[in-house]
Scaffold this active site. Structure first.
Site, PDB file in Angstrom:
ATOM      1  CG  ASP A  32      11.689   3.318  -5.851  1.00 39.63           C
ATOM      2  OD1 ASP A  32      10.615   3.427  -5.954  1.00 39.63           O
ATOM      3  OD2 ASP A  32      12.485   2.179  -5.783  1.00 39.63           O
ATOM      4  CG  ASP A  53       6.748   2.115  -6.484  1.00 35.31           C
ATOM      5  OD1 ASP A  53       7.582   1.145  -6.825  1.00 35.31           O
ATOM      6  OD2 ASP A  53       7.185   2.907  -5.657  1.00 35.31           O
ATOM      7  CB  THR A  80      12.121   0.286  -0.700  1.00 38.67           C
ATOM      8  OG1 THR A  80      11.858   1.774  -1.425  1.00 38.67           O
ATOM      9  CG2 THR A  80      11.637  -0.664  -1.645  1.00 38.67           C
ATOM     10  CB  THR A  81      11.461   5.271   1.521  1.00 40.27           C
ATOM     11  OG1 THR A  81      11.526   5.398   0.256  1.00 40.27           O
ATOM     12  CG2 THR A  81      11.977   6.515   2.376  1.00 40.27           C
TER      13      THR A  81
HETATM   14  N1  ATP Z   1      -1.728  11.865   0.448  1.00 37.94           N
HETATM   15  C1  ATP Z   1      -0.902  11.216   1.514  1.00 37.94           C
HETATM   16  N2  ATP Z   1      -1.191  12.047   2.633  1.00 37.94           N
HETATM   17  C2  ATP Z   1      -0.236  11.437   3.655  1.00 37.94           C
HETATM   18  N3  ATP Z   1       0.584  10.353   3.451  1.00 37.94           N
HETATM   19  C3  ATP Z   1       0.791   9.775   2.370  1.00 37.94           C
HETATM   20  C4  ATP Z   1      -0.146  10.362   1.260  1.00 37.94           C
HETATM   21  N4  ATP Z   1       0.232   9.497   0.212  1.00 37.94           N
HETATM   22  C5  ATP Z   1       1.369   8.545   0.704  1.00 37.94           C
HETATM   23  N5  ATP Z   1       1.512   8.666   1.872  1.00 37.94           N
HETATM   24  C6  ATP Z   1       2.548   7.983   2.752  1.00 37.94           C
HETATM   25  O1  ATP Z   1       3.556   8.163   2.346  1.00 37.94           O
HETATM   26  C7  ATP Z   1       4.458   6.875   2.679  1.00 37.94           C
HETATM   27  C8  ATP Z   1       5.133   6.424   1.559  1.00 37.94           C
HETATM   28  O2  ATP Z   1       5.929   7.174   0.973  1.00 37.94           O
HETATM   29  P1  ATP Z   1       6.925   6.632  -0.211  1.00 37.94           P
HETATM   30  O3  ATP Z   1       6.240   6.086  -1.389  1.00 37.94           O
HETATM   31  O4  ATP Z   1       7.908   7.899  -0.513  1.00 37.94           O
HETATM   32  O5  ATP Z   1       7.833   5.512   0.369  1.00 37.94           O
HETATM   33  P2  ATP Z   1       7.762   4.027   0.383  1.00 37.94           P
HETATM   34  O6  ATP Z   1       6.452   3.739  -0.001  1.00 37.94           O
HETATM   35  O7  ATP Z   1       8.120   3.713   1.878  1.00 37.94           O
HETATM   36  O8  ATP Z   1       9.160   3.580  -0.510  1.00 37.94           O
HETATM   37  P3  ATP Z   1       9.225   3.781  -1.953  1.00 37.94           P
HETATM   38  O9  ATP Z   1       8.077   4.116  -2.791  1.00 37.94           O
HETATM   39  O10 ATP Z   1      10.459   4.453  -2.203  1.00 37.94           O
HETATM   40  O11 ATP Z   1       9.632   2.295  -2.262  1.00 37.94           O
HETATM   41  C9  ATP Z   1       3.377   5.921   3.414  1.00 37.94           C
HETATM   42  O12 ATP Z   1       3.534   5.896   4.626  1.00 37.94           O
HETATM   43  C10 ATP Z   1       1.952   6.681   2.833  1.00 37.94           C
HETATM   44  O13 ATP Z   1       0.960   6.211   3.565  1.00 37.94           O
HETATM   45 MG    MG Z   2       5.865   4.244  -2.166  1.00 36.60          MG
END
Ligand code: ATP
Ligand code: MG
Length: 548
Positions: A67, A396, A100-101
C-alpha cells in the site's frame, strides 16, 4: 552566511547565520530529484504483479505491505520536496482510499518529464500551465469514458472491490472480503436528498490473529476488544440497556499523601465501611438508572466489580475512547462523566451484548443495536503481519465501494483509462501549439507511466506493450483496452472485470498535477538550517547560487 550585496558592493546580512539557501535551477533540480525518487521507490509495487515492501522501524517492528500510503507513512522522509510527494499519498488515502501508488508514481513521472522540458530552456510556468491544461482535459476524458453504476448493481461493486484488492496479498480470500466490504458499506450508506452518503468511518474494523482470512466476518453491531471484567457477571445480556461511563468506579486516591490517625479498631472499621458505602452508592446509581450493561472508559475496582456482579450487570472497563464513541453512536447511549447525571434516558439499547471467544481472547459483541447503520468487521488471519495487510486491503475495498456508491461512476483499470486520457490529451495539445504544446504532450506521456509500470512489474516489455496499447486506443471503442498483466495481452478491461472508481483516478491526477506544479514553481529554497546534501545536490564547495 546569508548576505545580500547592495549596489555599492556593501554586503548586508539579512538572514540568520547558518541559514542555507539554494536558488534557480539548482534548487529546482534538487527538489525534482528528491520528489522523483519517492515515485521510483513505489513503482515496483504498482498493480497485481507488483511486489511488496518490508519496512522496519526504529524499534524493529516489521510491516510488509504493498500500500503506497502505508509505505510512505513508515518511511521517514526528510527532504521537503519529497515530503510534499508523501502528502500526495496521504491526501489520496484520505479522500478516496485507493490509488495512492498511482498518484505518487504519476507525480514522479510528471516531474521527470518537466525536468526534460526545463533542460530545453522552457520556463517552469509554461510547464505548469501545460500540465494544468492536460489535467483539465483528463477530467473531460474521465467523464466521457466513465460509466454510471446503480447502487444496487452488486456485480459491478464486487468487481471494483476485487480490483482494489488485486494487488494486496490476500489471495483467494478476496472474494469473501469483497462480499463483506459490500455488505458493510451498504449497511452504513444512506440517501440524503438525491445523493448517497457512505462514510466508512462508521465501519469498525477489529483484527485478531488466528484462524484464517476465510473466517473474517461482518457483525451487525460493535465489537469491543475487552473481557467482561468479573467472573460472576453474566456473559450474555439480551434487551441490553447500556450505560457509558467516563469516570472511574473507584474511591479516588488523593494526590497528596494524607495521614489519618486511628486510635481504636472500630475507627478503622468505620473508615473501611465508609469506602464500601461510597462504592455501593456509585453502583446503586448505575442500577437505579435501569442499566444492565456497563462500559467504563476508566477503571472499575474490585469492590465495584463485586457489587455489579451481584446485581447481574455485564461490565467492561478501560474501553478505548474511540470504541466508546462508536458504542454511543450505535446504541444511542450518552457518555456520562458524572455518575449523578446518569438517568434512564442516557442509556443505549442493543438486542444482545455477549462475550465470545475469538482465538485465545475474549471479546464483547454488541449486536442488534438501535442504529441499523452500525457495523463491524472482524478480520482473522494466521499471522500478525497478514492481519495488518488484510486490514489495509479491506480498507481499500471499503473505500472503493463507498466511492462508487457516492459518485456512481467507474472507469476501466489496467492502464486503460490512462492510455485513453493520454490519447485525448495528445490530440488536444496539437490545438494549443507553441511551447505549451510540448508541456501538454509531456503530461500525456507521463500518464502512460501507469500501463508502462504495470507491464514492467509483470515482466513484460513495456515499450512493446505501450505501442500495442496506443494502437488499440486509436481504434473505435478502444477506450477500455488495457494490459492483462497475467497474459501480457491487450484486452478489454471492462470485459475482464478490472474496473475502478472514477473518483480514484480523478483525485490521483489532480493531486499529482498539483504537487508537481507546486514543486516546479519553487526557485528559491531558504532553510533555517543548511540543507543536507541530497540527491542531485550541490557540488561540494557550492556554486554561485549556494550562499551569499
Ligand atoms: N487484474 C488486473 N489487471 C491489470 N491491471 C490491474 C488489475 N488489477 C488491478 N490493476 C491495476 O493496478 C493498479 C492499482 O495498483 P495498486 O493497487 O498496487 O496501486 P494503487 O491503487 O495506485 O495504490 P494503493 O492500492 O497502494 O493505494 C490500477 O491501475 C489497476 O487498474
Ligand atoms: Mg490499489
Amino acid at each position: 552566511m546569508a548576505y545580500l550585496t547592495t549596489q555599492g558592493g556593501q554586503p548586508v546580512l539579512i538572514l540568520k547565520e547558518g541559514t542555507g539557501r539554494r536558488r534557480g535551477r539548482e534548487a529546482q533540480r534538487n527538489n525534482i530529484t528528491a520528489a522523483r525518487i519517492i515515485g521510483e521507490v513505489l513503482r515496483s509495487t504498482l498493480g497485481p504483479r507488483g511486489m511488496d515492501k518490508m519496512l522496519i522501524d526504529s524499534l524493529g517492528d516489521i510491516t510488509i505491505t504493498n500500500d503506497g500510503a502505508a509505505i510512505l507513512e513508515e518511511v521517514d522522509v526528510e527532504h521537503p520536496a519529497a515530503k510534499m510527494i508523501t502528502e500526495v499519498a496521504k491526501t489520496q488515502d484520505d479522500m478516496v482510499g485507493d490509488g495512492t501508488t498511482t498518484a505518487v508514481v504519476l507525480a514522479g513521472e510528471l516531474l521527470k518529464r518537466a525536468e526534460e522540458l526545463l533542460d530545453q530552456n522552457i520556463h517552469p510556468l509554461i510547464v505548469v500551465s501545460g500540465f494544468r491544461k492536460g489535467a483539465q482535459k483528463a477530467v473531460e476524458t474521465l467523464n466521457k469514458v466513465g460509466t454510471l453504476v446503480d447502487v444496487n448493481d452488486r456485480s459491478t461493486l464486487r468487481k471494483v472491490a476485487l480490483t482494489s484488492m488485486g494487488s494486496k496479498a490476500v489471495g483467494a480470500a478476496k472474494e469473501i472480503m469483497a462480499d463483506i466490504a459490500i455488505d458493510a458499506v451498504k449497511q452504513i450508506s444512506e440517501k440524503r436528498g438525491d445523493n448517497w452518503i457512505a462514510d466508512i468511518d462508521n465501519i469498525q474494523i477489529t483484527k485478531k490473529e488466528g484462524k484464517s482470512l476465510f473466517d473474517s466476518q461482518l457483525v451487525k453491531g460493535i465489537i469491543i476488544d475487552k473481557e467482561v471484567v468479573h467472573v460472576g457477571m453474566p456473559k450474555k445480556v439480551t434487551k441490553a440497556k447500556i450505560a457509558l461511563l467516563d469516570c472511574p468506579l473507584e474511591v479516588e486516591k488523593t494526590e497528596f499523601s494524607a495521614e489519618i490517625r486511628i486510635k481504636d479498631p472500630t475507627q478503622m472499621q468505620a473508615f473501611l465501611d465508609q469506602e464500601t458505602r461510597m462504592i455501593q452508592d456509585m453502583v446503586n446509581k448505575i442500577i437505579g438508572s435501569g442499566a444492565n450493561v456497563l462500559f467504563c472508559q476508566k477503571g472499575i475496582d474490585d469492590m465495584a466489580q463485586h457489587f455489579l456482579a451481584k446485581k447481574g450487570v455485564l461490565s467492561a472497563r478501560r474501553v478505548k475512547q474511540s470504541d466508546m464513541e462508536k458504542l454511543s453512536k450505535a446504541t444511542g447511549a450518552r457518555m456520562v462523566t458524572n455518575l449523578e447525571d446518569l438517568k434512564l434516558k442516557d442509556l443505549g439499547a442493543a438486542g444482545v451484548v455477549e462475550e465470545r471467544k475469538v482465538g485465545d481472547d475474549k471479546m464483547i459483541f454488541v449486536e442488534n443495536c438501535k442504529s441499523p447503520h452500525s457495523v463491524a468487521i472482524l478480520i482473522r488471519a494466521g499471522l500478525e503481519r497478514m492481519v495488518d495487510e488484510a486490514e489495509r486491503a479491506m480498507n481499500d475495498a471499503l473505500s472503493v465501494v463507498s466511492d462508487v456508491i457516492e459518485n456512481n461512476r467507474v472507469v476501466p483499470g489496467g492502464g486503460a483509462i490512462e492510455a485513453e486520457i493520454a490519447k485525448d490529451v495528445r490530440e488536444h495539445a496539437t490545438t494549443v501549439g507553441g511551447r505549451e504544446q510540448l508541456a501538454i504532450e509531456a503530461f500525456a506521456e507521463a500518464l502512460e507511466i501507469v500501463p508502462k509500470t504495470l507491464a514492467e512489474n509483470a515482466g513484460l516489455e513495456p515499450i512493446d506493450i505501450l505501442v500495442s496499447l496506443r494502437a488499440a486506443h486509436e481504434k473505435k471503442k478502444g477506450a477500455a483496452m488495457g494490459v492483462d498483466v497475467f497474459t501480457g495481452k491487450i484486452v478489454n478491461m471492462e470485459s475482464s472485470g478490472v474496473i475502478e472508481p472514477m473518483a480514484v483516478k480523478e483525485q490521483a491526477i489532480k493531486s499529482a498535477t498539483e504537487a508537481s506544479s507546486m514543486i516546479l514553481r519553487i526557485d528559491d529554497v531558504i532553510a533555517a538550517t543548511k540543507p543536507k546534501e541530497g540527491p542531485g545536490g550541490a557540488p561540494p564547495g557550492g556554486g554561485e547560487d549556494e550562499d551569499y
